[in-house]
Every structure is written in C-alpha cells, then in structure tokens.
Enzyme design. Structure first.
Site, short mmCIF file in Angstrom:
data_model
loop_
_atom_site.label_atom_id
_atom_site.label_comp_id
_atom_site.label_asym_id
_atom_site.label_seq_id
_atom_site.Cartn_x
_atom_site.Cartn_y
_atom_site.Cartn_z
N CYS A 194 48.04 34.56 38.98
CA CYS A 194 48.05 33.09 39.08
C CYS A 194 47.30 32.62 40.33
O CYS A 194 47.50 33.14 41.43
CB CYS A 194 49.48 32.59 39.11
SG CYS A 194 49.58 30.78 39.14
N CYS A 227 52.27 29.85 45.60
CA CYS A 227 53.71 29.63 45.81
C CYS A 227 54.28 30.83 46.56
O CYS A 227 54.23 31.96 46.05
CB CYS A 227 54.41 29.44 44.47
SG CYS A 227 53.55 28.27 43.40
N CYS A 245 56.55 33.66 44.92
CA CYS A 245 56.29 34.14 43.56
C CYS A 245 55.59 35.49 43.50
O CYS A 245 54.56 35.71 44.15
CB CYS A 245 55.47 33.10 42.80
SG CYS A 245 55.33 33.51 41.04
N CYS A 260 62.82 30.26 26.47
CA CYS A 260 61.85 29.65 27.40
C CYS A 260 60.68 30.59 27.64
O CYS A 260 60.86 31.73 28.08
CB CYS A 260 62.54 29.33 28.72
SG CYS A 260 61.41 28.59 29.90
N CYS A 317 61.56 25.97 24.94
CA CYS A 317 61.21 25.52 26.29
C CYS A 317 59.96 26.28 26.71
O CYS A 317 59.78 27.43 26.30
CB CYS A 317 62.35 25.80 27.26
SG CYS A 317 61.99 25.29 28.96
N CYS A 361 62.97 19.86 32.25
CA CYS A 361 63.80 20.88 32.92
C CYS A 361 63.20 20.99 34.31
O CYS A 361 62.06 21.44 34.47
CB CYS A 361 63.69 22.21 32.17
SG CYS A 361 64.48 23.58 33.04
N ARG A 407 71.89 24.50 35.73
CA ARG A 407 71.83 25.94 35.46
C ARG A 407 71.85 26.76 36.75
O ARG A 407 71.13 26.44 37.70
CB ARG A 407 70.55 26.26 34.68
CG ARG A 407 70.44 27.75 34.30
CD ARG A 407 69.21 28.06 33.45
NE ARG A 407 69.14 27.20 32.31
CZ ARG A 407 68.08 26.47 31.98
NH1 ARG A 407 66.99 26.51 32.71
NH2 ARG A 407 68.11 25.69 30.93
N1 SAM Z 1 53.50 28.69 36.63
C1 SAM Z 1 54.45 27.76 36.20
C2 SAM Z 1 54.98 26.88 37.30
O1 SAM Z 1 54.94 27.25 38.45
O2 SAM Z 1 55.47 25.78 36.98
C3 SAM Z 1 55.62 28.38 35.48
C4 SAM Z 1 56.29 29.65 35.93
S1 SAM Z 1 57.15 29.62 37.50
C5 SAM Z 1 57.45 31.33 37.71
C6 SAM Z 1 58.70 28.83 37.18
C7 SAM Z 1 59.65 28.62 38.33
O3 SAM Z 1 60.34 29.82 38.62
C8 SAM Z 1 59.08 28.21 39.67
O4 SAM Z 1 58.82 26.85 39.72
C9 SAM Z 1 60.20 28.58 40.63
O5 SAM Z 1 61.08 27.49 40.82
C10 SAM Z 1 60.91 29.71 39.90
N2 SAM Z 1 60.70 30.98 40.61
C11 SAM Z 1 59.56 31.69 40.63
N3 SAM Z 1 59.69 32.80 41.40
C12 SAM Z 1 60.97 32.79 41.86
C13 SAM Z 1 61.71 33.65 42.73
N4 SAM Z 1 61.15 34.74 43.27
N5 SAM Z 1 62.99 33.35 42.99
C14 SAM Z 1 63.54 32.24 42.45
N6 SAM Z 1 62.89 31.38 41.64
C15 SAM Z 1 61.61 31.64 41.36
C1 DTB Z 2 63.51 28.30 36.52
O1 DTB Z 2 63.87 27.34 37.24
N1 DTB Z 2 63.78 29.56 36.78
C2 DTB Z 2 63.17 30.44 35.81
C3 DTB Z 2 62.56 29.44 34.80
N2 DTB Z 2 62.81 28.18 35.40
C4 DTB Z 2 61.17 29.59 34.39
C5 DTB Z 2 62.28 31.43 36.39
C6 DTB Z 2 62.98 32.32 37.42
C7 DTB Z 2 62.00 33.32 37.90
C8 DTB Z 2 62.62 34.29 38.86
C9 DTB Z 2 61.64 35.24 39.41
C10 DTB Z 2 60.98 36.12 38.39
O2 DTB Z 2 61.67 36.69 37.51
O3 DTB Z 2 59.76 36.29 38.48
FE1 SF4 Z 3 51.83 30.55 39.63
FE2 SF4 Z 3 54.14 31.62 40.34
FE3 SF4 Z 3 53.38 29.33 41.41
FE4 SF4 Z 3 54.09 29.39 38.80
S1 SF4 Z 3 55.40 29.79 40.55
S2 SF4 Z 3 52.31 28.37 39.70
S3 SF4 Z 3 53.37 31.47 38.28
S4 SF4 Z 3 52.33 31.31 41.67
#
Ligand code: SAM
Ligand code: DTB
Ligand code: SF4
Length: 341
Positions: free
Chosen positions: A73, A77, A80, A117, A148, A208, A280
């Site tokens: 990606c 973030c 992530c 989702c 979702c 959401c 949630r």
């Molecule tokens: N790329 C899209 C976005 O950022 O909207 C969708 C996928 S992203 C992984 C969805 C959400 O997962 C993020 O907005 C964040 O709130 C949550 N998330 C991602 N990595 C995480 C982590 N290591 N621990 C907790 N929540 C996480």
């Molecule tokens: C949300 O708030 N949490 C979910 C879903 N929406 C997409 C994602 C959690 C991701 C946790 C880290 C991972 O598994 O990569």
């Molecule tokens: Fe990309 Fe992860 Fe950020 Fe979603 S949360 S935009 S997958 S870097």
C-alpha cells in the site's frame, strides 16, 4: 458521594444529558473528555444504561474479515503491516478472484459470521478494479450475509456502484483525533477521510468508522476521535475500536500497550456519544483477557470479529472464542440461541 461530587457536577453540564430520546450531534470536545474523567464505575454504569435503552445487551453482532488484496500500500499509516513504506513480515499479494472470496465467505457464514468484511490495502479504489470488487460484493450478499468493504478512498460514483452491487457497510476509520492524525499518517488528511465518509453516506451505504487506541495518543486525542464521530451528520452505524496490534518494522511497532481499563473507558464513551451504533471490539481481542472483554460488553460493546485471522494478524482461536461467548450466554444479533460453542 456528596451533592457537589464529580458526577453531580457533570450533571450540571450538557454532558449530563446522556439519555436523550434521540442521539445528540452537538457534543463538545470538553464534554466528551469529561465523560472519560468520570469515576470508572459511574462511567460503566451510565454506558450500560444507555446500551440497554437501545439494544439487548446479550446480543452480539458477529463479523468476519478477509484481506482480499494484501500489502504494497502506498499510504504510510504508522500502525500498518501493509504499507510499502515499512519493512514488515507481511507478504504482498494481488486482488483475489471473486469466486475464492465468495467461497471463504460461505465458510465464514457456516462458522457463524453475520457480516463479511472485505479489506484491500489500497489508497483508493481504482475504476479498473471496481467490476471485480462488485462481483465479490454481490456474491457475498447472495449468500445471505451482510456485506462490508474497506478499500481506501472512494469517489461518489464509486460509492454508488458499490451500493448497486449490494454493499451494506463501508469501513473507513478516522483512526485518532484530528490533532494527533499527522503523527500517524502524512500521505492523506483528516479531511480526505471525512470526504469519503460523506460520499459513502450520500450513496446510502451504512458507515463503519472508528479508530485505534495505543498509538501514543493522549486521552484528549481519544476523546477527539469520539467527538468527531459524535458530530458527524449521521453517527456511524458501526463503530470499531481497535487496540493496536503492534507490527514489528512499523513506526508504532514498539508502542506501549494501553491499560485495559482505559480501553473499557473508550468503549463506554463511544456507547454514550453514539448510543445507537454497534460498538465493536475490533483488533486486539487476541491479547485481552476474558474478564476485560466482558467488561467491554458491560460498557456497551456489542460487536466482535470472529475467525482466527483479522487482515494480517491473529484473532482469538475460533473454538475457544465461541466457548467464551457461549459461557457468557451471548446471542448472535437477532437470534434467540446462545452463540454455538
Ligand atoms: N486501506 C484501507 C484503509 O486504510 O481505509 C482499508 C484497510 S485498513 C487495514 C483498515 C483499518 O484497520 C485501519 O483504518 C486501521 O484503523 C485498522 N488497522 C490497521 N492496522 C492495524 C493494527 N496494526 N492494529 C489495529 N488496527 C489496525
Ligand atoms: C477495523 O476497524 N478493524 C479491522 C477492519 N476495520 C478492517 C482491521 C483490523 C486490522 C488489524 C491488523 C491486521 O490484521 O492487519
Ligand atoms: Fe494502506 Fe494500511 Fe493505511 Fe489502509 S491502513 S491505507 S492498508 S497503509
């Protein structure tokens, strides 16, 4: 407690109006922060009262996640595993075929999931990918699951196309309060997130939207996130609170965990300011005790992810999890039967 104690002084402020007949959209940041400052037992009791006003507190909405496009990606973030800016253990992969996604959704349904989702590690949806994503959504919907997706930023037209395909919810998190946002991500702005949420709402898709605790933010930043959600024109129908899953190799991989009681406070305040939302416990249940999760349910959480995987990290073992929810006599949303152990 005396009549001049902290709870009664709160009663004299607007934040004393915790139980209106309709949810409020006029919260101030100070009011939201004042809720966090309540004595713990008072806060949890108030949240439990509001929870019971709108929901059956023994019901849980059960969602399951699938990463349909993993890694690579372009966003940065800091939490992530899927950002190409950081060296993590996550292997990138291409967008899955719709049939494979639908087969996984059928398995999730057989395991008790009510909502499925689909998550993609994209900055934004590309028009070339929309037909495949639409096929996934309509196939999952045809199984009788709620749908979702979380695919990054969307335009209004894209949101309408997803709605036409049968999308019930779109996940797009604000992640943290506006003042802390640029400490976590700099490749997009808070306003970008709000714009996508508006496009989703305007297309008639449920939102959401929530965030993450444990990224080094202050309590005021946590209040800032919930304040932003509370003043949206419509409260998000789903409100996920993630406890950071620290990912080695990311800037936030070494973050100090947030105290469990602070996590419960976050859930309770979310319940109070967005009383009709499904709140949630999203990421992080894997490292929470049964007792901590039970306190979250008492404080108003009424949704979880089930299944052994989130997107790239682990969730509690599904059999043990079902036994836990069954022991609490929790029921899937809309069901008369306890969660099957
Ligand atoms: N790329 C899209 C976005 O950022 O909207 C969708 C996928 S992203 C992984 C969805 C959400 O997962 C993020 O907005 C964040 O709130 C949550 N998330 C991602 N990595 C995480 C982590 N290591 N621990 C907790 N929540 C996480
Ligand atoms: C949300 O708030 N949490 C979910 C879903 N929406 C997409 C994602 C959690 C991701 C946790 C880290 C991972 O598994 O990569
Ligand atoms: Fe990309 Fe992860 Fe950020 Fe979603 S949360 S935009 S997958 S870097």
């Amino acid at each position: 407690m005396t009549a001049s104690g902290p709870a009664s002084s709160l009663e004299n402020t607007a934040s004393g109006r915790l139980d209106p007949s309709q949810p409020r959209h006029d919260w101030t940041l100070d009011e939201v922060e004042a809720l966090f400052e309540l004595p713990f037992t008072d806060l949890v009791f108030r949240a439990a009262e509001v929870h019971r006003r709108w929901f059956d507190p023994a019901e849980l909405q059960l969602s399951q996640l699938l990463s349909v496009k993993t890694g690579g990606c372009p966003e940065n973030c800091g939490y992530c595993s899927q950002s190409q800016h950081f060296k993590t253990a996550t292997q990138a992969s291409k967008l899955m075929d719709a049939d494979d996604v639908i087969a996984q959704a059928a398995q999730a349904k057989a395991g008790g999931a009510q909502r499925f989702c689909m998550g993609a590690a994209w900055r934004d949806l590309k028009d070339r990918d929309t037909p495949k994503v639409a096929a996934m959504i309509s196939g999952v919907k045809a199984l009788g699951l709620e749908t979702c997706a979380t695919l990054g930023m969307l335009t209004g037209d894209q949101a309408k196309a997803l709605k036409d395909a049968g999308l019930d919810y779109y996940n797009h998190n604000l992640d943290t309060g506006p003042d802390y946002y640029d400490k976590v991500v700099t490749t997009r702005t808070y306003q970008d997130r709000l714009d996508t949420l508006a496009a989703v709402r305007e297309a008639g898709i449920n939102t959401c939207c929530g965030g993450i605790v444990g990224m080094g933010e202050t309590r005021r930043d946590r209040a800032g996130l919930l304040h932003q959600l509370a003043i949206l024109p419509e409260h998000p129908q789903s409100l996920p609170i993630n406890d950071l899953m620290p990912i080695p190799g990311t800037p936030l991989g070494g973050s100090e965990p947030v105290d469990g009681l602070e996590f419960v406070r976050m859930i309770a305040v979310a319940r109070l300011v967005c009383p009709k939302s499904m709140v949630r416990i999203a990421a992080g249940r894997e490292h929470m005790s049964r007792e901590l999760q039970s306190l979250c349910f008492l404080a108003g959480a009424n949704s979880v992810f089930i299944g052994a995987r989130l997107l790239t990290t682990n969730n509690p073992d599904q059999d043990k999890d079902a036994a836990f929810l069954s022991e609490l006599k929790m029921r899937p949303l809309g069901s008369k039967e306890t969660v099957e152990a």
